[in-house]
Design a protein around this motif. Sequence first.
Motif, PDB file in Angstrom:
ATOM      1  N   PRO A  88       0.830  -1.200   0.000  1.00 15.01           N
ATOM      2  CA  PRO A  88       0.000   0.000   0.000  1.00 15.01           C
ATOM      3  C   PRO A  88       0.873   1.263   0.000  1.00 15.01           C
ATOM      4  O   PRO A  88       1.797   1.384   0.803  1.00 15.01           O
ATOM      5  N   PHE A  89       0.604   2.157  -0.926  1.00 17.70           N
ATOM      6  CA  PHE A  89       1.207   3.481  -0.921  1.00 17.70           C
ATOM      7  C   PHE A  89       0.182   4.414  -0.294  1.00 17.70           C
ATOM      8  O   PHE A  89      -0.914   4.576  -0.835  1.00 17.70           O
ATOM      9  N   TYR A  90       0.529   5.004   0.833  1.00 18.81           N
ATOM     10  CA  TYR A  90      -0.344   5.906   1.596  1.00 18.81           C
ATOM     11  C   TYR A  90      -1.784   5.424   1.569  1.00 18.81           C
ATOM     12  O   TYR A  90      -2.705   6.163   1.293  1.00 18.81           O
ATOM     13  N   GLY A  91      -1.933   4.159   1.886  1.00 14.10           N
ATOM     14  CA  GLY A  91      -3.247   3.531   1.793  1.00 14.10           C
ATOM     15  C   GLY A  91      -3.922   3.358   3.130  1.00 14.10           C
ATOM     16  O   GLY A  91      -3.300   2.984   4.117  1.00 14.10           O
ATOM     17  N   ALA A  92      -5.187   3.653   3.121  1.00 13.06           N
ATOM     18  CA  ALA A  92      -6.034   3.433   4.283  1.00 13.06           C
ATOM     19  C   ALA A  92      -7.406   3.025   3.772  1.00 13.06           C
ATOM     20  O   ALA A  92      -7.757   3.319   2.636  1.00 13.06           O
ATOM     21  N   ALA A  93      -8.141   2.334   4.590  1.00 15.83           N
ATOM     22  CA  ALA A  93      -9.502   1.927   4.215  1.00 15.83           C
ATOM     23  C   ALA A  93     -10.463   2.972   4.774  1.00 15.83           C
ATOM     24  O   ALA A  93     -10.750   2.961   5.971  1.00 15.83           O
ATOM     25  N   PRO A  94     -10.964   3.880   3.924  1.00 16.50           N
ATOM     26  CA  PRO A  94     -11.776   4.986   4.432  1.00 16.50           C
ATOM     27  C   PRO A  94     -13.248   4.670   4.645  1.00 16.50           C
ATOM     28  O   PRO A  94     -14.019   5.562   4.936  1.00 16.50           O
ATOM     29  N   TRP A  95     -13.635   3.416   4.502  1.00 15.19           N
ATOM     30  CA  TRP A  95     -15.046   3.076   4.602  1.00 15.19           C
ATOM     31  C   TRP A  95     -15.382   2.647   6.014  1.00 15.19           C
ATOM     32  O   TRP A  95     -14.780   1.728   6.563  1.00 15.19           O
ATOM     33  N   GLU A  96     -16.367   3.301   6.559  1.00 18.63           N
ATOM     34  CA  GLU A  96     -16.846   2.973   7.906  1.00 18.63           C
ATOM     35  C   GLU A  96     -17.316   1.522   7.943  1.00 18.63           C
ATOM     36  O   GLU A  96     -18.075   1.087   7.096  1.00 18.63           O
ATOM     37  N   GLY A  97     -16.818   0.766   8.895  1.00 17.41           N
ATOM     38  CA  GLY A  97     -17.278  -0.608   9.072  1.00 17.41           C
ATOM     39  C   GLY A  97     -16.766  -1.594   8.046  1.00 17.41           C
ATOM     40  O   GLY A  97     -17.276  -2.704   7.953  1.00 17.41           O
ATOM     41  N   ALA A  98     -15.762  -1.214   7.271  1.00 13.86           N
ATOM     42  CA  ALA A  98     -15.251  -2.119   6.232  1.00 13.86           C
ATOM     43  C   ALA A  98     -13.746  -2.302   6.370  1.00 13.86           C
ATOM     44  O   ALA A  98     -13.021  -2.295   5.389  1.00 13.86           O
ATOM     45  N   GLN A  99     -13.290  -2.462   7.588  1.00 16.95           N
ATOM     46  CA  GLN A  99     -11.866  -2.663   7.808  1.00 16.95           C
ATOM     47  C   GLN A  99     -11.493  -4.109   7.473  1.00 16.95           C
ATOM     48  O   GLN A  99     -12.258  -5.029   7.737  1.00 16.95           O
ATOM     49  N   PRO A 100     -10.325  -4.300   6.876  1.00 16.15           N
ATOM     50  CA  PRO A 100      -9.897  -5.664   6.544  1.00 16.15           C
ATOM     51  C   PRO A 100      -9.745  -6.527   7.789  1.00 16.15           C
ATOM     52  O   PRO A 100      -9.452  -6.032   8.874  1.00 16.15           O
ATOM     53  N   ASP A 101      -9.916  -7.822   7.605  1.00 19.95           N
ATOM     54  CA  ASP A 101      -9.676  -8.794   8.659  1.00 19.95           C
ATOM     55  C   ASP A 101      -8.202  -9.179   8.586  1.00 19.95           C
ATOM     56  O   ASP A 101      -7.822 -10.083   7.854  1.00 19.95           O
ATOM     57  N   TYR A 102      -7.379  -8.451   9.325  1.00 21.02           N
ATOM     58  CA  TYR A 102      -5.933  -8.665   9.233  1.00 21.02           C
ATOM     59  C   TYR A 102      -5.496 -10.038   9.710  1.00 21.02           C
ATOM     60  O   TYR A 102      -4.430 -10.504   9.340  1.00 21.02           O
ATOM     61  N   SER A 103      -6.321 -10.723  10.493  1.00 13.29           N
ATOM     62  CA  SER A 103      -5.941 -12.068  10.918  1.00 13.29           C
ATOM     63  C   SER A 103      -5.976 -13.045   9.745  1.00 13.29           C
ATOM     64  O   SER A 103      -5.341 -14.090   9.795  1.00 13.29           O
ATOM     65  N   ALA A 104      -6.687 -12.699   8.673  1.00 13.57           N
ATOM     66  CA  ALA A 104      -6.748 -13.551   7.488  1.00 13.57           C
ATOM     67  C   ALA A 104      -5.631 -13.247   6.500  1.00 13.57           C
ATOM     68  O   ALA A 104      -5.393 -14.026   5.579  1.00 13.57           O
ATOM     69  N   LEU A 105      -4.946 -12.138   6.682  1.00 15.45           N
ATOM     70  CA  LEU A 105      -3.882 -11.730   5.760  1.00 15.45           C
ATOM     71  C   LEU A 105      -2.622 -12.517   6.095  1.00 15.45           C
ATOM     72  O   LEU A 105      -2.106 -12.433   7.206  1.00 15.45           O
ATOM     73  N   THR A 106      -2.144 -13.294   5.134  1.00 20.51           N
ATOM     74  CA  THR A 106      -0.956 -14.107   5.363  1.00 20.51           C
ATOM     75  C   THR A 106       0.239 -13.635   4.551  1.00 20.51           C
ATOM     76  O   THR A 106       1.357 -14.092   4.779  1.00 20.51           O
ATOM     77  N   GLY A 107       0.031 -12.737   3.608  1.00 17.35           N
ATOM     78  CA  GLY A 107       1.120 -12.233   2.775  1.00 17.35           C
ATOM     79  C   GLY A 107       1.968 -11.205   3.501  1.00 17.35           C
ATOM     80  O   GLY A 107       1.579 -10.638   4.521  1.00 17.35           O
TER      81      GLY A 107
END
Length: 182
Positions: A88-107
């Motif tokens: 991610p380049f200066y990336g954020a998830a700006p959507w309310e209630g739509a944060q990624p499930d980081y526990s599923a991220l394995t990369g």
Amino acid sequence: MRPFAAEGFVALAPDLYHGTKVAEPDEAAKLMMALELDRAARDMGGAVDEIAARSTGSGVAVVGFCMGGGLALMLASQRSDKVRAVVPFYGAAPWEGAQPDYSALTGAVLGHYAGRDESASPEDARALVRALRNAGNADVNIHIYPETDHAFFNDTRPEVYDPEASALAWQRTIDFLRSRIG
């Protein structure tokens, strides 16, 4: 996508707005906030499958800028079956209630953030590192470029473009991608 292809990677940029184009930042912000995340997830998931089918590397990498950086993190969380690296380049998830499930991220994660960014601040970047590590991701490396503004990598915006920071971020990105997906 051409710079990635020039480095030997198979590259694809899905059109999440299906041909809609805007000229003003305010219009772009409205489109971003109205983005249908379920549809975007299907489009990006299809792009992951297409890249995986066409490439010979060991997995897929996802790179995104601004909102695309947030979407890249979301996609990496949703498609851990194929996504091995996310940038991610200066990336954020700006959507309310739509944060990624980081526990599923394995990369592996390599992030680039601007020191003078108000929308994806250095504190947001540090919070991302904490969230990823708390979720079990050990392979996280975030760089903050202190004297840069949001979109410092965008050479079509001379008011924020920083050639030195961009060159360093690019080299770090290419080295990271080669080490993670070949």
